[in-house]
Design a protein around this motif. Structure first.
Motif, PDB file in Angstrom:
ATOM      1  N   HIS A  73       0.917  -1.079   0.140  1.00 12.05           N
ATOM      2  CA  HIS A  73       0.019   0.030   0.077  1.00 12.05           C
ATOM      3  C   HIS A  73       0.954   1.219  -0.027  1.00 12.05           C
ATOM      4  O   HIS A  73       2.030   1.196   0.597  1.00 12.05           O
ATOM      5  CB  HIS A  73      -0.947  -0.096   1.158  1.00 12.05           C
ATOM      6  N   ARG A  74       0.536   2.309  -0.747  1.00 13.23           N
ATOM      7  CA  ARG A  74       1.337   3.530  -0.729  1.00 13.23           C
ATOM      8  C   ARG A  74       1.118   4.371   0.539  1.00 13.23           C
ATOM      9  O   ARG A  74       2.143   4.845   1.060  1.00 13.23           O
ATOM     10  CB  ARG A  74       0.432   4.319  -1.686  1.00 13.23           C
ATOM     11  N   ASP A  75      -0.063   4.080   1.418  1.00 11.82           N
ATOM     12  CA  ASP A  75      -0.130   4.813   2.822  1.00 11.82           C
ATOM     13  C   ASP A  75       0.350   3.819   3.858  1.00 11.82           C
ATOM     14  O   ASP A  75      -0.067   2.869   4.100  1.00 11.82           O
ATOM     15  CB  ASP A  75      -1.445   5.262   3.060  1.00 11.82           C
ATOM     16  N   LYS A  76       1.387   4.342   4.928  1.00 11.11           N
ATOM     17  CA  LYS A  76       1.839   3.410   5.718  1.00 11.11           C
ATOM     18  C   LYS A  76       0.981   2.983   6.869  1.00 11.11           C
ATOM     19  O   LYS A  76       0.714   2.002   7.122  1.00 11.11           O
ATOM     20  CB  LYS A  76       3.164   4.146   6.463  1.00 11.11           C
ATOM     21  N   LYS A  77      -0.247   3.999   7.233  1.00  7.92           N
ATOM     22  CA  LYS A  77      -1.085   3.546   7.932  1.00  7.92           C
ATOM     23  C   LYS A  77      -1.977   2.429   7.522  1.00  7.92           C
ATOM     24  O   LYS A  77      -2.703   1.424   8.144  1.00  7.92           O
ATOM     25  CB  LYS A  77      -1.768   4.831   8.414  1.00  7.92           C
ATOM     26  N   GLU A  78      -2.554   2.523   6.420  1.00  7.71           N
ATOM     27  CA  GLU A  78      -3.247   1.699   5.680  1.00  7.71           C
ATOM     28  C   GLU A  78      -2.449   0.290   5.479  1.00  7.71           C
ATOM     29  O   GLU A  78      -3.279  -0.961   5.644  1.00  7.71           O
ATOM     30  CB  GLU A  78      -3.882   2.232   4.244  1.00  7.71           C
ATOM     31  N   PHE A  79      -1.241   0.471   5.324  1.00  4.27           N
ATOM     32  CA  PHE A  79      -0.511  -0.714   4.884  1.00  4.27           C
ATOM     33  C   PHE A  79      -0.307  -1.524   6.296  1.00  4.27           C
ATOM     34  O   PHE A  79      -0.592  -2.800   6.401  1.00  4.27           O
ATOM     35  CB  PHE A  79       1.089  -0.332   4.664  1.00  4.27           C
ATOM     36  N   LYS A  80      -0.286  -1.104   7.507  1.00  2.00           N
ATOM     37  CA  LYS A  80      -0.442  -1.557   8.521  1.00  2.00           C
ATOM     38  C   LYS A  80      -1.687  -2.000   9.105  1.00  2.00           C
ATOM     39  O   LYS A  80      -1.761  -3.256   9.759  1.00  2.00           O
ATOM     40  CB  LYS A  80      -0.005  -0.502   9.919  1.00  2.00           C
TER      41      LYS A  80
END
Length: 110
Positions: free
Chosen positions: A65-72
């Motif tokens: 994912h491009r966004d770290k929060k969404e990735f987590k």
């Protein structure tokens, strides 16, 4: 539809791959991963990594994912592999920046 989309993201499958019946994630070189998932956070499984080098040689992208929060969030919702690497494919630090040993940015007036 939302659950299917989330599943495809977690399994690193595009809609085109899904429609074509390709559910297997392929092992890619680090250069291929950086090109395909430019400026994204990736979780790699089945990683080939010579620990004398800073980057892995190859791996299978399981989550991205491009966004770290969404990735987590995606990592928290999916299966937990026994062995995985979490990496960012972009540049974390500007090329012309100077940092101290504790990674504090040192501002230099030019």
């Amino acid at each position: 539809m939302v659950l299917l989309s989330a599943y495809l993201v977690i399994k690193s499958v595009t809609w085109l791959e899904f429609l074509n019946g390709n559910f297997m994630s392929e092992k890619l070189s680090w250069n291929e991963i950086r090109t395909r998932y430019k400026d994204e956070w990736v979780q790699l499984v089945d990683v080939n990594w010579d620990l004398s080098t800073p980057d892995p040689q190859a791996g299978v992208v399981r989550v991205h994912h491009r966004d770290k929060k969404e990735f987590k969030k995606l990592l928290a919702n999916g299966e937990k592999p026994k062995r995985a690497a979490l990496l960012y494919t972009g540049e974390l630090f500007p090329a012309d920046a100077i940092y101290s040993a504790n990674l504090h940015h040192i501002a230099i007036e030019r």
